[in-house]
Design an enzyme around this catalytic site. Structure first.
Site, PDB file in Angstrom:
ATOM      1  N   ASP A   3      68.784  55.336 112.827  1.00 49.84           N
ATOM      2  CA  ASP A   3      69.262  56.061 111.232  1.00 49.84           C
ATOM      3  C   ASP A   3      69.815  56.736 111.841  1.00 49.84           C
ATOM      4  OD1 ASP A   3      67.276  57.341 112.813  1.00 49.84           O
ATOM      5  OD2 ASP A   3      66.247  58.432 110.650  1.00 49.84           O
TER       6      ASP A   3
ATOM      7  N   GLU B 134      63.774  58.200 112.594  1.00 50.32           N
ATOM      8  CA  GLU B 134      63.753  59.475 113.565  1.00 50.32           C
ATOM      9  C   GLU B 134      64.336  60.632 113.341  1.00 50.32           C
ATOM     10  OE1 GLU B 134      65.010  62.900 116.315  1.00 50.32           O
ATOM     11  OE2 GLU B 134      66.335  61.793 114.497  1.00 50.32           O
TER      12      GLU B 134
HETATM   13 ZN   LIG Z   1      69.783  62.065 117.051  1.00 50.39          ZN
END
Ligand SMILES: [Zn+2]
Length: 427
Positions: A96, A159
């Site tokens: 992401d 994340e």
């Molecule tokens: Zn990162």
């Protein structure tokens, strides 16, 4: 020619491939929030890694925050077994990227190559690192097809929003079980000559003060929650912030300013909520009966989380002694304990040696001011032989015109490849 010389030659010969791979990854806009195109990037990685002989698994993190039919949380785990059983080296990258923001002079999803730099959202954080780890593994497989153990490469979701639909989910499902995985390298952009051992801890809390609603022309008939909160902030300025600045750490946190305890007042909301941008009316006169503040406290391995909480409670008690009708609540929102892998851990020693051999100078050891997915690998996965190591300049992460240098990616791929030789090229 030695195994290492062969590897270096293989990696250098893949320069164009590395550039193309990075560009392809950047051209899939995996914005989070909301979590777009995770399946597309996993399918892309699936094709690439299957071709290189990896067994792949696509795993959707059903029921995790944000997972829905429109934005499913897809992850990929690819594994290549060696000729003999042995230890597994795992490269974990998040797929992401954060919002683009303003101020770009390049197309954030164009993957433009200019003067040896590839531009795009996620170039350094961390699609460049993902690409470098794939090139390193593929080159290693060519020069050392009969290796011992296994290599894993994962691309994981979310994340940037806590990792719950990514590494945390996989760790819960046993993907980071120390029986399955032995060494973890997370190619986050920490600069190619630095090893990141871990991160500071986090304690987020919401502090609420209460008052009593009344007509704004007669505030004495009510009780203003915002004035109570003002007293809290004042007490923090007086006693908490100076105390935090005194708490220094032996953790090698970068940048230098984060080598101490810190607290950010993330938000304060009191009284009526702000109207929509197109609302042109006036507010109504009311005394606010609630004020909420979110605090973001970052703490050190030398501190206990109980001590961190107690400091804030003490501020509230001090204010309570001085103010009439002072009522409050403190609610924990989120906590992550600090983590720091031992410098003597096998993955640290191996990568440090590879950095020294590749870059011709000793590796630097750092600790990240904020957390990243290592928290789930050591807490849920119970695997503490884990570091962050990857190309890219940390300060460029989340900024406009984010880029990654092609030479930096090649150098860090060489470090990763040498580490694979060290750990897996055993008879
Ligand atoms: Zn990162």
């Amino acid at each position: 020619m030695s195994l290492t010389e062969n590897l270096i030659r293989e990696i250098d010969s893949r320069r164009d491939d590395l550039i193309e791979l990075t560009q392809d990854l950047l051209r899939i806009p995996t914005l989070n929030p909301p979590g777009e195109n995770y399946r597309d990037i996993c399918d892309y990685l699936d094709r690439r890694l299957s071709t290189s002989g990896f067994e792949t698994e696509l795993i959707r993190a059903h029921g995790t925050p944000g997972d829905c039919e429109k934005y499913p949380r897809w992850n990929i785990v690819a594994r290549r077994e060696g000729k003999q059983k042995g230890e597994c080296v795992h490269f974990n990258s998040h797929i992401d990227v954060v919002d683009v923001g303003h101020g770009w002079t390049k197309d954030p999803f164009g993957g433009e190559l200019v003067d040896g730099r590839i531009y795009g959202r996620g170039a350094c954080d961390m699609k460049g690192g993902l690409a470098a780890s794939i090139i390193a593994a593929e080159a290693f497989l060519v020069v050392c097809p009969d290796f011992t153990g296994a290599i894993e490469i994962s691309g994981t979701a979310d994340e940037e929003s806590g990792g719950y639909g990514g590494v945390a989910y996989l760790a819960q499902k046993g993907y980071f079980n120390p029986k399955r995985v032995h060494h973890v390298i997370i190619p986050e952009p920490l600069n190619k000559d630095r090893i990141c051992l871990g991160h500071r801890g986090v304690w987020w809390a919401e502090v609420e003060t209460y008052g009593e609603i009344a007509h704004g022309s007669m505030p004495f008939l009510g009780d203003c929650a915002i004035r109570h909160m003002g007293a809290v902030v004042e007490e923090m300025e007086k006693s908490l912030f100076p105390a935090l600045a005194e708490k220094r750490t032996d953790m090698p946190v970068v940048p230098e300013g984060a080598r101490q305890s810190t607290l950010n007042i993330n938000s304060i909301h009191g009284g009526q909520s702000e109207g929509d941008a197109d609302f042109t009316g006036l507010p109504s006169p009311c005394v606010p009966d609630s004020c909420r503040m979110v605090i973001d406290r970052r703490f050190l391995v030398e501190e206990d989380i109980e001590e961190v909480q107690e400091e804030v409670l003490q501020i509230m008690k001090t204010v309570e002694e001085r103010r009439e009708d002072f009522r409050y609540d403190v609610r924990e929102l989120h906590r992550v304990l600090p983590t720091m892998t031992d410098k003597k851990a096998p993955v640290v020693r191996t990568v440090a040696k590879a950095i020294e051999e590749t870059m011709g100078k000793p590796a630097e050891y750092v600790v990240s001011p904020g957390t990243y997915d290592q928290k789930h690998i050591d807490r849920i996965g119970k695997l503490d032989n884990c570091i962050a190591y990857g190309p890219g300049i940390l300060d460029l992460a989340h900024k406009p015109d984010e880029y990654v240098g092609v030479d930096d990616m090649l150098d860090s791929a060489k470090v990763m490849g040498r580490s694979l030789i060290e750990l897996l090229a055993r008879p």
